[in-house]
Design a protein around this motif. Structure first.
Motif, PDB file in Angstrom:
ATOM      1  N   GLN A 103      27.104  43.025  34.943  1.00  0.00           N
ATOM      2  CA  GLN A 103      27.795  41.748  34.829  1.00  0.00           C
ATOM      3  C   GLN A 103      27.943  41.137  36.226  1.00  0.00           C
ATOM      4  OE1 GLN A 103      27.911  40.988  31.787  1.00  0.00           O
ATOM      5  NE2 GLN A 103      29.335  42.177  30.524  1.00  0.00           N
ATOM      6  N   ARG A 104      28.288  39.866  36.265  1.00  0.00           N
ATOM      7  CA  ARG A 104      28.456  39.196  37.552  1.00  0.00           C
ATOM      8  C   ARG A 104      29.673  39.726  38.300  1.00  0.00           C
ATOM      9  NH1 ARG A 104      28.848  34.448  34.835  1.00  0.00           N
ATOM     10  NH2 ARG A 104      30.601  33.884  36.164  1.00  0.00           N
ATOM     11  N   LYS A 105      29.666  39.513  39.605  1.00  0.00           N
ATOM     12  CA  LYS A 105      30.797  39.923  40.429  1.00  0.00           C
ATOM     13  C   LYS A 105      32.080  39.240  39.954  1.00  0.00           C
ATOM     14  CE  LYS A 105      28.773  41.150  44.898  1.00  0.00           C
ATOM     15  NZ  LYS A 105      29.426  42.472  44.945  1.00  0.00           N
ATOM     16  N   PRO A 106      33.236  39.873  40.165  1.00  0.00           N
ATOM     17  CA  PRO A 106      34.499  39.234  39.788  1.00  0.00           C
ATOM     18  C   PRO A 106      34.817  38.059  40.702  1.00  0.00           C
ATOM     19  CG  PRO A 106      34.920  41.250  41.002  1.00  0.00           C
ATOM     20  CD  PRO A 106      33.441  41.203  40.759  1.00  0.00           C
ATOM     21  N   GLU A 107      35.515  37.083  40.161  1.00  0.00           N
ATOM     22  CA  GLU A 107      35.954  35.941  40.972  1.00  0.00           C
ATOM     23  C   GLU A 107      37.125  36.291  41.875  1.00  0.00           C
ATOM     24  OE1 GLU A 107      33.436  34.310  37.907  1.00  0.00           O
ATOM     25  OE2 GLU A 107      35.157  35.652  37.742  1.00  0.00           O
ATOM     26  N   HIS A 108      37.951  37.235  41.423  1.00  0.00           N
ATOM     27  CA  HIS A 108      39.152  37.588  42.183  1.00  0.00           C
ATOM     28  C   HIS A 108      39.299  39.102  42.277  1.00  0.00           C
ATOM     29  CE1 HIS A 108      40.602  33.456  42.376  1.00  0.00           C
ATOM     30  NE2 HIS A 108      40.296  33.339  41.101  1.00  0.00           N
ATOM     31  N   ILE A 109      39.863  39.541  43.384  1.00  0.00           N
ATOM     32  CA  ILE A 109      40.060  40.957  43.661  1.00  0.00           C
ATOM     33  C   ILE A 109      41.550  41.233  43.841  1.00  0.00           C
ATOM     34  CG2 ILE A 109      39.561  42.852  45.269  1.00  0.00           C
ATOM     35  CD1 ILE A 109      37.111  41.849  43.781  1.00  0.00           C
ATOM     36  N   TRP A 110      42.050  42.258  43.148  1.00  0.00           N
ATOM     37  CA  TRP A 110      43.413  42.732  43.419  1.00  0.00           C
ATOM     38  C   TRP A 110      43.358  43.604  44.675  1.00  0.00           C
ATOM     39  CZ3 TRP A 110      46.199  39.756  40.701  1.00  0.00           C
ATOM     40  CH2 TRP A 110      46.028  39.561  39.332  1.00  0.00           C
ATOM     41  N   GLU A 111      43.856  43.081  45.780  1.00  0.00           N
ATOM     42  CA  GLU A 111      43.854  43.837  47.026  1.00  0.00           C
ATOM     43  C   GLU A 111      45.236  44.387  47.353  1.00  0.00           C
ATOM     44  OE1 GLU A 111      42.189  41.157  49.870  1.00  0.00           O
ATOM     45  OE2 GLU A 111      40.126  41.763  49.372  1.00  0.00           O
ATOM     46  N   THR A 112      46.277  43.693  46.920  1.00  0.00           N
ATOM     47  CA  THR A 112      47.645  44.173  47.107  1.00  0.00           C
ATOM     48  C   THR A 112      48.311  44.253  45.735  1.00  0.00           C
ATOM     49  OG1 THR A 112      48.474  41.912  47.456  1.00  0.00           O
ATOM     50  CG2 THR A 112      47.840  43.180  49.410  1.00  0.00           C
ATOM     51  N   MET A 113      49.132  45.259  45.565  1.00  0.00           N
ATOM     52  CA  MET A 113      49.809  45.476  44.299  1.00  0.00           C
ATOM     53  C   MET A 113      51.189  44.817  44.324  1.00  0.00           C
ATOM     54  SD  MET A 113      47.631  47.305  42.476  1.00  0.00           S
ATOM     55  CE  MET A 113      46.513  46.065  43.168  1.00  0.00           C
ATOM     56  N   GLY A 114      51.733  44.554  43.133  1.00  0.00           N
ATOM     57  CA  GLY A 114      53.073  43.990  43.066  1.00  0.00           C
ATOM     58  C   GLY A 114      53.151  42.857  42.068  1.00  0.00           C
ATOM     59  N   GLU A 115      54.109  41.967  42.277  1.00  0.00           N
ATOM     60  CA  GLU A 115      54.354  40.878  41.342  1.00  0.00           C
ATOM     61  C   GLU A 115      53.303  39.787  41.489  1.00  0.00           C
ATOM     62  OE1 GLU A 115      58.318  39.413  41.430  1.00  0.00           O
ATOM     63  OE2 GLU A 115      59.224  41.387  41.148  1.00  0.00           O
ATOM     64  N   VAL A 116      52.884  39.256  40.342  1.00  0.00           N
ATOM     65  CA  VAL A 116      51.851  38.232  40.305  1.00  0.00           C
ATOM     66  C   VAL A 116      52.309  37.101  39.392  1.00  0.00           C
ATOM     67  CG1 VAL A 116      49.487  37.709  39.590  1.00  0.00           C
ATOM     68  CG2 VAL A 116      49.992  39.891  40.701  1.00  0.00           C
ATOM     69  N   SER A 117      52.032  35.871  39.810  1.00  0.00           N
ATOM     70  CA  SER A 117      52.177  34.712  38.937  1.00  0.00           C
ATOM     71  C   SER A 117      50.787  34.143  38.717  1.00  0.00           C
ATOM     72  CB  SER A 117      53.084  33.651  39.575  1.00  0.00           C
ATOM     73  OG  SER A 117      54.410  34.111  39.678  1.00  0.00           O
ATOM     74  N   LEU A 118      50.394  34.060  37.467  1.00  0.00           N
ATOM     75  CA  LEU A 118      49.077  33.561  37.108  1.00  0.00           C
ATOM     76  C   LEU A 118      49.277  32.524  36.015  1.00  0.00           C
ATOM     77  CD1 LEU A 118      46.081  34.019  37.807  1.00  0.00           C
ATOM     78  CD2 LEU A 118      46.003  35.731  36.004  1.00  0.00           C
ATOM     79  N   GLY A 119      49.188  31.259  36.376  1.00  0.00           N
ATOM     80  CA  GLY A 119      49.543  30.208  35.436  1.00  0.00           C
ATOM     81  C   GLY A 119      51.012  30.332  35.059  1.00  0.00           C
ATOM     82  N   ASN A 120      51.282  30.410  33.778  1.00  0.00           N
ATOM     83  CA  ASN A 120      52.656  30.569  33.295  1.00  0.00           C
ATOM     84  C   ASN A 120      53.039  32.029  33.083  1.00  0.00           C
ATOM     85  OD1 ASN A 120      53.317  27.771  33.118  1.00  0.00           O
ATOM     86  ND2 ASN A 120      52.035  27.618  31.295  1.00  0.00           N
ATOM     87  N   PHE A 121      52.157  32.943  33.455  1.00  0.00           N
ATOM     88  CA  PHE A 121      52.417  34.367  33.258  1.00  0.00           C
ATOM     89  C   PHE A 121      52.947  34.997  34.541  1.00  0.00           C
ATOM     90  CE2 PHE A 121      49.226  33.329  30.118  1.00  0.00           C
ATOM     91  CZ  PHE A 121      49.639  34.023  28.985  1.00  0.00           C
ATOM     92  N   LYS A 122      53.912  35.881  34.375  1.00  0.00           N
ATOM     93  CA  LYS A 122      54.430  36.675  35.490  1.00  0.00           C
ATOM     94  C   LYS A 122      54.370  38.148  35.080  1.00  0.00           C
ATOM     95  CE  LYS A 122      57.592  33.079  37.144  1.00  0.00           C
ATOM     96  NZ  LYS A 122      56.705  32.659  38.238  1.00  0.00           N
ATOM     97  N   PHE A 123      53.795  38.975  35.953  1.00  0.00           N
ATOM     98  CA  PHE A 123      53.646  40.394  35.647  1.00  0.00           C
ATOM     99  C   PHE A 123      53.472  41.150  36.954  1.00  0.00           C
ATOM    100  CE2 PHE A 123      49.616  38.164  35.292  1.00  0.00           C
ATOM    101  CZ  PHE A 123      48.759  38.909  36.085  1.00  0.00           C
ATOM    102  N   LYS A 124      53.402  42.472  36.845  1.00  0.00           N
ATOM    103  CA  LYS A 124      53.168  43.322  38.006  1.00  0.00           C
ATOM    104  C   LYS A 124      51.848  44.065  37.829  1.00  0.00           C
ATOM    105  CE  LYS A 124      58.090  44.143  38.907  1.00  0.00           C
ATOM    106  NZ  LYS A 124      59.178  45.149  38.809  1.00  0.00           N
ATOM    107  N   VAL A 125      51.137  44.240  38.925  1.00  0.00           N
ATOM    108  CA  VAL A 125      49.912  45.030  38.941  1.00  0.00           C
ATOM    109  C   VAL A 125      50.196  46.310  39.708  1.00  0.00           C
ATOM    110  CG1 VAL A 125      47.457  45.069  39.485  1.00  0.00           C
ATOM    111  CG2 VAL A 125      48.586  42.888  39.006  1.00  0.00           C
ATOM    112  N   ARG A 126      49.874  47.453  39.104  1.00  0.00           N
ATOM    113  CA  ARG A 126      50.092  48.745  39.742  1.00  0.00           C
ATOM    114  C   ARG A 126      48.772  49.515  39.809  1.00  0.00           C
ATOM    115  NH1 ARG A 126      54.918  47.791  42.012  1.00  0.00           N
ATOM    116  NH2 ARG A 126      56.708  47.971  40.598  1.00  0.00           N
TER     117      ARG A 126
END
Length: 211
Positions: A103-126
């Motif tokens: 598949q094609r390369k990703p558009e975005h990379i998770w480089e730091t973990m923690g709280e994220v706001s993506l549009g109207n969504f708020k969540f944490k990446v661990r």
């Protein structure tokens, strides 16, 4: 309040999740296969996808990825350690099957973990390595659930007999990032049925307190 919908796809019976806002905006997690059926499912519910988030990039979790991101014109997010997995059948393990996947390369990379706001969504990446080096989980604290990928299953844990897997890392990830969550958390795994964390703490024989 967010809702979670699940569809199981492909020969590996992988779970694709859609997390839904009240305005019908959705995040798609791990579109593993059967992209045409996923599109029918999403369009049939009038959901509005905003992004595709990967827990990890093994072949059974990425088979429908390009078709969905092209159809909906949305970006893909993966952990930095697996930024090359989508393109490489050896890394995503599809070279071990009859149908190598690239598949094609990703558009975005998770480089730091923690709280994220993506549009109207708020969540944490661990970051939860073990099953794969760049495995992550997504925590939705307000709604008490986690998209947990192949870290934990109902009554079991993710495989570590695969290339780039590590059992000690997996158990440390479970200990630090799963067992520390409130018992009311619902876990949505990459395979099998969703499960309540309280049930896994009580009965999962692979959890550290059962070793």
């Amino acid at each position: 309040m967010l809702e979670v919908a699940m569809k199981t796809v492909g020969p590996m019976r992988e779970n694709v999740y859609v997390v839904i806002q009240s305005n019908k905006e959705v995040l798609i997690f791990d579109p593993g296969a059967e992209a045409d059926q996923l599109i029918k499912w999403i369009d049939g519910n009038a959901w509005k996808p905003t992004a595709i988030l990967q827990t990890h990039c093994h072949f059974d979790h990425i088979g429908g990825l390009d078709q969905l991101r092209e159809y909906y014109k949305i970006p893909v997010y993966v952990h930095a350690l697996e930024s090359d997995f989508l393109e490489d059948p050896t890394l995503n393990l599809s070279s071990m099957t009859m149908e190598p996947i690239s598949q094609r390369k990703p558009e975005h990379i998770w480089e730091t973990m923690g709280e994220v706001s993506l549009g109207n969504f708020k969540f944490k990446v661990r970051h939860t390595p073990g099953h794969s080096p760049g495995h992550v989980i997504y925590l939705f604290d307000d709604d008490e659930f986690a998209i947990s990928g192949d870290l934990v299953f109902a009554g079991s844990v993710g495989r570590t007999d695969l290339p780039n897997a590590n059992h000690q890392q997996l158990m440390e990830s479970i200990h630090h990032e799963i067992m520390t969550l409130p018992e009311e958390f619902m876990l949505y795994p990459g395979h099998g049925n969703p499960t309540l964390l309280a049930e896994e703490l009580h009965s999962n024989p692979y959890f550290p307190n059962h070793e």
